[in-house]
Design an enzyme around this catalytic site. Sequence first.
Site, PDB file in Angstrom:
ATOM      1  N   HIS A 132      58.065  86.241  74.680  1.00 57.58           N
ATOM      2  CA  HIS A 132      58.739  85.560  73.568  1.00 57.58           C
ATOM      3  C   HIS A 132      58.966  84.118  73.989  1.00 57.58           C
ATOM      4  O   HIS A 132      59.624  83.843  74.991  1.00 57.58           O
ATOM      5  CB  HIS A 132      60.072  86.219  73.234  1.00 57.58           C
ATOM      6  N   CYS A 133      58.397  83.196  73.225  1.00 56.69           N
ATOM      7  CA  CYS A 133      58.451  81.772  73.580  1.00 56.69           C
ATOM      8  C   CYS A 133      59.578  81.093  72.802  1.00 56.69           C
ATOM      9  O   CYS A 133      59.509  80.988  71.578  1.00 56.69           O
ATOM     10  CB  CYS A 133      57.119  81.101  73.264  1.00 56.69           C
ATOM     11  N   PRO A 134      60.624  80.618  73.490  1.00 55.85           N
ATOM     12  CA  PRO A 134      61.729  79.977  72.773  1.00 55.85           C
ATOM     13  C   PRO A 134      61.325  78.649  72.127  1.00 55.85           C
ATOM     14  O   PRO A 134      61.973  78.212  71.178  1.00 55.85           O
ATOM     15  CB  PRO A 134      62.788  79.776  73.866  1.00 55.85           C
ATOM     16  N   GLU A 137      59.922  79.781  69.019  1.00 52.95           N
ATOM     17  CA  GLU A 137      60.836  80.757  68.414  1.00 52.95           C
ATOM     18  C   GLU A 137      60.042  81.888  67.749  1.00 52.95           C
ATOM     19  O   GLU A 137      60.266  82.275  66.601  1.00 52.95           O
ATOM     20  CB  GLU A 137      61.749  80.074  67.404  1.00 52.95           C
ATOM     21  N   ASN A 138      59.082  82.399  68.531  1.00 46.88           N
ATOM     22  CA  ASN A 138      58.247  83.499  68.057  1.00 46.88           C
ATOM     23  C   ASN A 138      57.642  84.189  69.273  1.00 46.88           C
ATOM     24  O   ASN A 138      57.588  83.604  70.360  1.00 46.88           O
ATOM     25  CB  ASN A 138      57.131  82.979  67.151  1.00 46.88           C
TER      26      ASN A 138
END
Length: 270
Positions: A132-134, A137-138
């Site tokens: 999950h890549c902040p 945000e996905n």
Amino acid sequence: MGQRALLSPGVLVRTGHTVLTWGITLVLFLHETELKQQEARGELLQPLLFILLVLCSLLLYLAVSLMDPGYVGPDLETPPTQLQKEPKEEQTAMIPPKTLRLRRCGYCLLQQPLRSKHCRSCKRCVRRFDHHCPWIENCVGERNHPLFLAYLAVQLVVLLWGLHLAWSGLHFHEPWQSWFQHNGLLFATFLLLGLFSTVVTLLLTSHLYLVASDMTTWEFISPHRIAYLRHHPDSPFDRGLARNLARFFCNYGAVPWEVLYAQEEEGEAV
């Protein structure tokens, strides 16, 4: 409800990225960089090309951050990227008679296909979960991982070009106080671009390595927590560099992960 949606983390992060991207671009055009000098001379090719690259990176960013990364639905019979190719007869013939037991998610209660994982941020199970890549945000998963790599590649070109442009506008022949007054914003932009370039270079390099060996970030970091990797020091899905890349970028020769895993198990048992 509408105000809460406007202030959601996804909207704030994407808005921040967009504002920062165009803000840095504006700084590079307002200071005495090569871009401004070329624009003043009427040489518009490179300035236009730089703007197009920035726009391309921004569109790729929005596409990756807004698209479905490969959420697991209630129907496991139709995976999103594997509908088009059923296993061939010779491939299914290689599957041993024992069946692979798929675990059920303790959060959304769906049966998880192999290589999927529940993301607590998205509150969904994601196929071929990578991380999950902040920043977007996905999740990065089966459907948007190739586009994520394309975004990183284009973004790295933009960052390195911007780093060169920022350096071209820094002139060190003035006294320190006067220099900082005229170049402080450009110098801060140079440091920011240097930091971002380092991070994106490390990200792109690590992801290319993992794709080449057909592993995900989650599988690489936590093999001891993943049942199907506990007895495999290397990825059981690795089919060689060329086939891994063809499958990842073109979905060429794609078969369900359960088939590949069963073939690997049978090979080790022989």
